[in-house]
Design an enzyme around this catalytic site. Structure first.
Site, PDB file in Angstrom:
ATOM      1  N   HIS A 285       0.823  -1.206   0.000  1.00  0.00           N
ATOM      2  CA  HIS A 285       0.000   0.000   0.000  1.00  0.00           C
ATOM      3  C   HIS A 285       0.862   1.264   0.000  1.00  0.00           C
ATOM      4  O   HIS A 285       0.656   2.169  -0.830  1.00  0.00           O
ATOM      5  CB  HIS A 285      -0.902  -0.015   1.242  1.00  0.00           C
ATOM      6  CG  HIS A 285      -1.727   1.223   1.420  1.00  0.00           C
ATOM      7  ND1 HIS A 285      -3.063   1.281   1.079  1.00  0.00           N
ATOM      8  CD2 HIS A 285      -1.415   2.457   1.912  1.00  0.00           C
ATOM      9  CE1 HIS A 285      -3.531   2.498   1.347  1.00  0.00           C
ATOM     10  NE2 HIS A 285      -2.541   3.229   1.858  1.00  0.00           N
ATOM     11  N   GLU A 286       1.825   1.325   0.905  1.00  0.00           N
ATOM     12  CA  GLU A 286       2.635   2.538   1.016  1.00  0.00           C
ATOM     13  C   GLU A 286       3.524   2.760  -0.210  1.00  0.00           C
ATOM     14  O   GLU A 286       3.805   3.898  -0.580  1.00  0.00           O
ATOM     15  CB  GLU A 286       3.476   2.504   2.290  1.00  0.00           C
ATOM     16  CG  GLU A 286       2.669   2.426   3.589  1.00  0.00           C
ATOM     17  CD  GLU A 286       1.694   3.576   3.783  1.00  0.00           C
ATOM     18  OE1 GLU A 286       1.849   4.620   3.128  1.00  0.00           O
ATOM     19  OE2 GLU A 286       0.753   3.415   4.591  1.00  0.00           O
ATOM     20  N   HIS A 289       1.689   4.821  -2.617  1.00  0.00           N
ATOM     21  CA  HIS A 289       1.791   6.262  -2.362  1.00  0.00           C
ATOM     22  C   HIS A 289       3.119   6.816  -2.881  1.00  0.00           C
ATOM     23  O   HIS A 289       3.165   7.897  -3.477  1.00  0.00           O
ATOM     24  CB  HIS A 289       1.689   6.541  -0.856  1.00  0.00           C
ATOM     25  CG  HIS A 289       0.311   6.399  -0.302  1.00  0.00           C
ATOM     26  ND1 HIS A 289      -0.814   6.865  -0.959  1.00  0.00           N
ATOM     27  CD2 HIS A 289      -0.127   5.846   0.863  1.00  0.00           C
ATOM     28  CE1 HIS A 289      -1.886   6.606  -0.224  1.00  0.00           C
ATOM     29  NE2 HIS A 289      -1.504   5.990   0.884  1.00  0.00           N
ATOM     30  N   HIS A 295      -5.533   7.361  -2.233  1.00  0.00           N
ATOM     31  CA  HIS A 295      -6.352   6.245  -1.797  1.00  0.00           C
ATOM     32  C   HIS A 295      -7.464   5.929  -2.790  1.00  0.00           C
ATOM     33  O   HIS A 295      -7.948   6.808  -3.494  1.00  0.00           O
ATOM     34  CB  HIS A 295      -6.956   6.522  -0.421  1.00  0.00           C
ATOM     35  CG  HIS A 295      -5.963   6.397   0.681  1.00  0.00           C
ATOM     36  ND1 HIS A 295      -5.973   7.194   1.813  1.00  0.00           N
ATOM     37  CD2 HIS A 295      -4.895   5.568   0.829  1.00  0.00           C
ATOM     38  CE1 HIS A 295      -4.972   6.848   2.600  1.00  0.00           C
ATOM     39  NE2 HIS A 295      -4.299   5.877   2.025  1.00  0.00           N
TER      40      HIS A 295
END
Length: 372
Positions: A285-286, A289, A295
């Protein structure tokens, strides 16, 4: 004999009902999730994210102790606009609007009230990057269907950081990454953590023409990973177990930070802690980013902002892939069409299995009934 046959018919009818109610199998793209935490069964391990369970069913016009703290939560993640300078415990029009924004953005039923579904999501551990504005960089929603790889009729739910920043350099694009040799957790071997991040980076590299190479030079790496506790120098302190799990900065900053106070796990089959957080899911997930994704409002996407304890969600969904390919283009060796076909074939297989099972049960029922 008749009572026995009648009993058997009843049992078969019950089996048929269970078959019809059996949940659909989950495809390899959409990883199964644990049951969400509920407002009445809040986590008990470690230092909790502040519990808002006393706010259940609060609505406009209510005044309940704890609403001021919830307003701060909603403001932190970009949902509270035009509220009073010092939040109060009054559920006013600004609060209702913020709750509606939160529910709409995270694909929850939009009621404007603090129902159990909304509180479950609020109390779940999550990423520290906000959805509609944050101390790092705000994100902006992408219009539905704008993804270049979107299937017919599909709705794209991915988002980007403001201005759609991305990594750029002459082809081929290769980013170096390093894991801090000092900002670590002592119960996870260094090689185990390295293996987790190798797999997480490989998932993104599979779908976009970007390579990731590990380096031992932490300060010169494009992407710098570390585990930290509380205030750690970036102005966004961590808050202890089961609150904010981690955060990352947009390109070309490259910082990726995880809360060392969490109980990180790499194998839930051997991990016993109820509050354990899957490291690979959060790492994947990170990294999204770091690449420039905000998101997603799709609960199945890796880039959805929250993750329950013991939940494994590391496989990229179509929504994640369309979003990152919008920024970097598709990897020539990867085809999204195969994923659409895979989803379709699994759905077809499920339908065929259900129809076949029901047919067998019905046939047996007919034979038994005709003999009664």
């Amino acid at each position: 004999m008749l009572p026995c046959r009648a009993c058997l018919v009843s049992v078969l009818l019950l089996l048929l009902l269970l078959l019809l109610r059996r949940p659909l199998p989950v495809s390899c793209l959409h990883v199964a999730t644990d049951a969400p935490l509920t407002a009445t069964d809040h986590r008990q391990d470690g230092k909790e994210w502040r519990s808002f369970q006393q706010l259940l069913d609060a609505r406009r016009g209510s005044r309940v102790a704890g609403l001021a703290e919830l307003k701060r939560y909603l403001a932190r993640f970009g949902y509270m606009h035009g509220a009073e300078h010092e939040p109060t415990d009054a559920f006013d029009a600004h609060m209702e609007a913020a709750v509606r924004r939160y529910q709409s953005t995270l694909s929850l039923p939009v009621t404007g009230q603090l129902d159990s579904t909304t509180l479950d999501r609020i109390m779940a551990p999550r990423c520290g990057v906000g959805e509609n504005g944050h101390g790092v960089t705000p994100v902006s929603l992408t219009a539905a269907g704008t993804g270049s790889q979107a299937a017919a009729g599909a709705v794209s739910r991915f988002t980007f950081f403001k201005g759609e920043p991305r990594w750029t350099q002459p082809d081929p694009l290769v980013l170096t990454y390093a894991i801090s040799p000092t900002a670590t957790v002592d119960y996870l071997p260094a090689e185990t953590v390295r293996a987790v991040f190798r797999r997480a980076f490989a998932r993104w590299a599979r779908v976009i023409p970007v390579g990731f190479v590990k380096t031992d030079d932490y300060y010169e790496a494009n992407i710098r990973v570390g585990f930290y506790v509380g205030s750690h120098g970036d102005g966004i302190p961590f808050d202890g177990p089961l609150g904010v799990l981690g955060h990352a900065f947009s390109p070309r900053n490259g910082r990726l930070h995880l809360d060392a106070a969490e109980r990180w796990a790499v194998d839930m089959d051997t991990e016993t802690a109820h509050s354990a957080i899957d490291l690979e899911s959060v790492a994947t997930h990170e990294i999204g980013h770091v690449l420039g994704l905000g998101h997603s409002s799709s609960p199945k996407a890796v880039m959805y902002p929250s993750l329950s304890p013991r939940q494994k969600k590391a496989a990229l969904t179509v929504d994640d892939i369309e979003g990152v390919q919008w920024l970097y283009g598709p990897n020539p060796g990867f085809s999204l069409s195969s994923l659409y076909q895979q989803d379709s074939s699994m759905a077809t297989g499920r339908s065929n299995w259900l129809a076949g099972s029901a047919s067998i049960v019905c046939a047996v029922l007919i034979i038994l009934v005709t003999q009664l």
